[in-house]
Design a protein around this motif. Structure first.
Motif, PDB file in Angstrom:
ATOM      1  N   PRO A 227       0.816  -1.226   0.000  1.00 34.89           N
ATOM      2  CA  PRO A 227       0.000   0.000   0.000  1.00 34.89           C
ATOM      3  C   PRO A 227       0.845   1.271   0.000  1.00 34.89           C
ATOM      4  O   PRO A 227       1.918   1.316   0.590  1.00 34.89           O
ATOM      5  CB  PRO A 227      -0.787  -0.109   1.307  1.00 34.89           C
ATOM      6  CG  PRO A 227      -0.773  -1.548   1.662  1.00 34.89           C
ATOM      7  CD  PRO A 227       0.518  -2.094   1.143  1.00 34.89           C
ATOM      8  N   LYS A 228       0.332   2.289  -0.692  1.00 33.27           N
ATOM      9  CA  LYS A 228       1.025   3.580  -0.768  1.00 33.27           C
ATOM     10  C   LYS A 228       0.258   4.589   0.076  1.00 33.27           C
ATOM     11  O   LYS A 228      -0.972   4.534   0.126  1.00 33.27           O
ATOM     12  CB  LYS A 228       1.047   4.049  -2.236  1.00 33.27           C
ATOM     13  CG  LYS A 228       1.791   3.091  -3.158  1.00 33.27           C
ATOM     14  CD  LYS A 228       1.248   3.103  -4.585  1.00 33.27           C
ATOM     15  CE  LYS A 228      -0.001   2.329  -4.686  1.00 33.27           C
ATOM     16  NZ  LYS A 228      -0.407   1.720  -5.911  1.00 33.27           N
ATOM     17  N   GLY A 229       0.963   5.536   0.687  1.00 36.22           N
ATOM     18  CA  GLY A 229       0.295   6.554   1.513  1.00 36.22           C
ATOM     19  C   GLY A 229       0.022   7.788   0.672  1.00 36.22           C
ATOM     20  O   GLY A 229       0.934   8.487   0.277  1.00 36.22           O
ATOM     21  N   THR A 365      -7.967   5.932  -4.262  1.00 41.33           N
ATOM     22  CA  THR A 365      -7.417   6.647  -3.106  1.00 41.33           C
ATOM     23  C   THR A 365      -6.727   7.930  -3.594  1.00 41.33           C
ATOM     24  O   THR A 365      -6.847   8.987  -2.983  1.00 41.33           O
ATOM     25  CB  THR A 365      -6.388   5.754  -2.374  1.00 41.33           C
ATOM     26  OG1 THR A 365      -7.001   4.492  -2.130  1.00 41.33           O
ATOM     27  CG2 THR A 365      -5.945   6.372  -1.068  1.00 41.33           C
ATOM     28  N   GLU A 366      -6.030   7.820  -4.702  1.00 42.51           N
ATOM     29  CA  GLU A 366      -5.255   8.946  -5.234  1.00 42.51           C
ATOM     30  C   GLU A 366      -6.170  10.092  -5.693  1.00 42.51           C
ATOM     31  O   GLU A 366      -5.770  11.254  -5.651  1.00 42.51           O
ATOM     32  CB  GLU A 366      -4.406   8.494  -6.430  1.00 42.51           C
ATOM     33  CG  GLU A 366      -3.235   7.580  -6.060  1.00 42.51           C
ATOM     34  CD  GLU A 366      -3.623   6.099  -5.978  1.00 42.51           C
ATOM     35  OE1 GLU A 366      -4.836   5.798  -5.880  1.00 42.51           O
ATOM     36  OE2 GLU A 366      -2.713   5.254  -6.000  1.00 42.51           O
ATOM     37  N   THR A 367      -7.358   9.778  -6.171  1.00 41.07           N
ATOM     38  CA  THR A 367      -8.226  10.852  -6.697  1.00 41.07           C
ATOM     39  C   THR A 367      -9.025  11.516  -5.580  1.00 41.07           C
ATOM     40  O   THR A 367      -9.626  12.562  -5.801  1.00 41.07           O
ATOM     41  CB  THR A 367      -9.206  10.337  -7.772  1.00 41.07           C
ATOM     42  OG1 THR A 367     -10.193   9.510  -7.153  1.00 41.07           O
ATOM     43  CG2 THR A 367      -8.495   9.566  -8.868  1.00 41.07           C
ATOM     44  N   GLY A 464      -9.669  -3.579 -16.891  1.00 41.80           N
ATOM     45  CA  GLY A 464      -8.905  -4.300 -15.865  1.00 41.80           C
ATOM     46  C   GLY A 464      -7.779  -3.398 -15.408  1.00 41.80           C
ATOM     47  O   GLY A 464      -7.519  -2.362 -16.012  1.00 41.80           O
ATOM     48  N   ARG A 465      -7.126  -3.794 -14.336  1.00 41.93           N
ATOM     49  CA  ARG A 465      -5.946  -3.040 -13.933  1.00 41.93           C
ATOM     50  C   ARG A 465      -4.831  -3.406 -14.897  1.00 41.93           C
ATOM     51  O   ARG A 465      -4.752  -4.565 -15.329  1.00 41.93           O
ATOM     52  CB  ARG A 465      -5.539  -3.442 -12.527  1.00 41.93           C
ATOM     53  CG  ARG A 465      -6.494  -2.976 -11.493  1.00 41.93           C
ATOM     54  CD  ARG A 465      -6.222  -3.778 -10.256  1.00 41.93           C
ATOM     55  NE  ARG A 465      -7.162  -3.428  -9.207  1.00 41.93           N
ATOM     56  CZ  ARG A 465      -6.945  -2.460  -8.320  1.00 41.93           C
ATOM     57  NH1 ARG A 465      -5.827  -1.774  -8.351  1.00 41.93           N
ATOM     58  NH2 ARG A 465      -7.834  -2.210  -7.405  1.00 41.93           N
ATOM     59  N   ALA A 466      -3.978  -2.449 -15.175  1.00 39.99           N
ATOM     60  CA  ALA A 466      -2.880  -2.731 -16.104  1.00 39.99           C
ATOM     61  C   ALA A 466      -2.131  -3.987 -15.655  1.00 39.99           C
ATOM     62  O   ALA A 466      -1.742  -4.816 -16.477  1.00 39.99           O
ATOM     63  CB  ALA A 466      -1.958  -1.531 -16.175  1.00 39.99           C
TER      64      ALA A 466
HETATM   65 MG    MG Z   1      -4.297   1.630  -6.808  1.00 36.92          MG
END
Ligand code: MG
Ligand code: ATP
Length: 584
Positions: A227-229, A365-367, A464-466
């Motif tokens: 996971p990224k913060g 999460t990023e958006t 799909g996810r890349a």
């Molecule tokens: Mg993601």
């Protein structure tokens, strides 16, 4: 079963969302400045979400209704303001100042909500975590986030935090909630939050913040890796307000239920902030999923707008329509879903069993907030994520051989989904990972890592996810399409599809399914499912192998972890499992 490809909206649907039709017809414009005016110019999220409502009649309206084992507890907007002021005063007395980070590790108890909003009022950055995380994921996140304060319960502290405390020298204060009946007394290195709150004043002037000051920290779900913060700023409130209006159709008399936990961004953006920005009442259920219980909540709490996730809808579908039919939902008028692709089967199930189709929407999460949605005013295309919201500019891009990014203008061409910079809730960084952050951008485009296509009418379709896309005999196969076809079969409760290395075709499509009650795993059913998929998808795209599992591995935010299915299938290391459901 063949069904129409469009669910048409009627005049009655349009009545509840006149803002959108006005916008579409060009009768009203849209700008983020206009949204700022809607918020009365408030910059700090806590001011916009809570304080702004105190002058008028909304002060006494219920902000949150908590459904607890011991009964219900309600907090009005005025109550919430007083509690947040107390909490902000507690932080001030402890010398915790602007820009410091506060983490919350707790179930969906009132103190979680008060801590997040009270921190924002004090200018402190808030980060709620899933209470089910084990000690290691907690330690990693607190370290990465440089936590100086942690709010948690006595029980969680003893079970999970005490043993990692020595690894966290920056953690100056632990504030304990005695919510589980256990006493806070005599626990070294901690403070009793209740006692501090009781002694604090309930007046506090919000610390002035700038639109670009950091407000919230959220970790991604960990579906594709560690996971990224993601860092978010106070200006994100503009997106939370606009999406609450255009995508969720929030109106002042609504009773809104977002089923997500604040440990996932959905549970903060829409479980806390967006409904408050609109001054509506939110239901918070402290318990875990249970089909009967959820239907009872929808009925008894008279929920009018419901925001949930595909995994929950699939579990309701698995429980069978007869459970739903024991209840009635006359006040329910809008249902939306986020987090994973919503199979057309699930959209229709909503219409047939609950009386309302389910509106899929897409974001990350990023958006920070909803970007693309099936809205109340549009016809729904089941299986599509919808269209970009006002103020959001989305497109499909492809990379050429030199790795340059080009926007695709022809409809129906698959590529990576990208968003043009400039929406207020865009993340401003990944904590301690500047390089990864920079890689997400090409010029003024943010690259989402998801593959999609746009149809002639502007609707986006998730492929799909890349990372999950399968390359088989020269075809690019999105797992979603295959999974949706398997879901059409009456035996299938959920499906996860992966690519398995194969000498002849590069990657071979393998599907994992879990079954609805009353169906037996075995060769006969496997043959039947493979045959059904082949008929619907053709031999090139249909799975060649089927595996049966009691349930599919998923993240705590409810996403199928295809990377784990694949690692297990291939006997590879399982990678970061900190967000895997059922681990702790
Ligand atoms: Mg993601
Ligand atoms: P990580 O980035 O750690 O792998 P994650 O991407 O699952 O985890 P989130 O930010 O919670 O973390 O999820 C965003 C992702 O969820 C999107 O990029 C997309 O892949 C998926 N998603 C969300 N909503 C939808 C939707 N309506 N349809 C299809 N996919 C969706």
């Amino acid at each position: 079963m063949a069904r129409p490809s469009i669910i048409r909206k009627t005049a009655a649907d349009l009545k509840v969302a006149p803002q959108w039709t006005d916008y579409e017809a060009g009768r009203v414009g849209f700008s983020w400045e206009q949204v700022r005016r809607e918020l009365g110019g408030a910059v700090n999220i806590a001011d916009a979400a809570v304080e702004r409502h105190l002058a008028g009649e909304r002060a006494n309206r219920t902000a949150f209704r908590f459904l607890q084992a011991q009964g219900e507890q309600t907090l009005s907007y005025a109550d919430l303001s007083r509690l947040c002021s107390r909490f902000a005063n507690v932080l001030a007395q402890l010398g915790v100042g602007k820009g410091e980070r506060l983490f919350v590790l707790a179930g969906r108890i009132p103190e979680l909500y008060v801590s997040v909003l009270g921190s924002l009022k004090r200018g402190v950055v808030a980060c709620p975590l899933f209470s089910a995380f084990g000690p290691e994921p907690i330690a990693t996140r607190l370290k990465l986030g440089g936590a100086s304060v942690l709010v948690t319960t006595v029980e969680l502290y003893r079970r999970k935090v005490e043993k990692i405390r020595a690894q966290l020298p920056e953690l100056r204060h632990v504030l304990l909630v005695a919510s589980d009946g256990a006493s806070c007394d005599g626990i070294a290195g901690t403070l009793d939050l209740d006692r501090l709150m009781a002694a604090a004043s309930d007046r506090f002037d919000t610390v002035p913040t700038l639109a670009e000051d950091m407000a919230l920290l959220h970790f991604t779900s960990g579906t594709t890796g560690t996971p990224k913060g993601a860092v978010h700023v106070h200006d994100a409130a503009l997106t939370h307000w606009a999406t609450g209006r255009y995508a969720l159709d929030l109106h002042p008399d609504d009773i809104f239920w977002c089923t997500a936990d604040p440990g996932w961004v959905t549970g903060t953006s829409y479980g806390i902030l967006s409904p408050l920005l609109h001054g509506v009442t939110s239901i918070v259920d402290e318990a875990d999923f249970d089909a009967d219980r959820w239907y009872r909540i929808l009925q008894e709490q008279q929920v009018s707008v419901w925001y949930t996730a595909p995994t929950a809808i699939r579990m309701l579908m698995k429980a069978g329509p007869e459970v739903a039919r024991r209840y009635a939902f006359p006040r329910l008028r809008f249902i939306a879903s986020v987090g994973e692709p919503l199979n057309p089967e699930a959209v229709w199930w909503g219409k047939e069993v609950l009386g309302l189709p389910i509106h899929d929407n897409w974001w990350q999460t990023e958006t920070g907030g909803i970007m693309i949605a099936n809205t109340p005013a549009f016809d729904i295309r089941p299986g599509s994520m919808g269209r970009p919201l006002p103020g959001i500019d989305a497109c499909i891009v492809r990379r050429d051989e030199q790795e340059n990014i080009h926007e695709v203008t022809t409809p129906e061409v698959e590529g990576e989904l990208a968003l043009r910079r400039g929406w207020p809730s865009m993340f401003r960084g990944y904590l301690n990972n500047e390089e990864r952050y920079r890689k997400c951008f090409a010029g003024d485009l943010y690259l989402t890592g998801d593959l999609a296509r746009q149809d002639r009418d502007g609707y986006f379709w998730f492929v799909g996810r890349a990372d999950d896309v399968i390359k088989s005999a020269g075809h690019l196969i999105g797992p979603f399409e295959v999974e949706s076809v398997l879901m059409e079969h009456p035996a299938v409760a959920e499906a996860g599809v992966i690519g398995k290395p194969d000498e002849t075709v590069g990657e071979m499509v393998k599907a994992f399914v879990s079954l609805k009650a009353g169906f037996e795993a075995g060769d006969a059913l496997a043959m039947e499912l493979l045959g059904h998929a082949r008929k619907r998808l053709g031999a090139a795209v249909a799975p060649k192998e089927i595996g049966f599992l009691p349930s599919l591995p998923r993240t705590r935010s409810g996403k199928i972890m295809r990377r784990l299915l694949k690692a297990r299938e291939l006997g590879l290391p399982e990678g970061d499992l900190s967000t895997l459901e059922g681990q702790s």
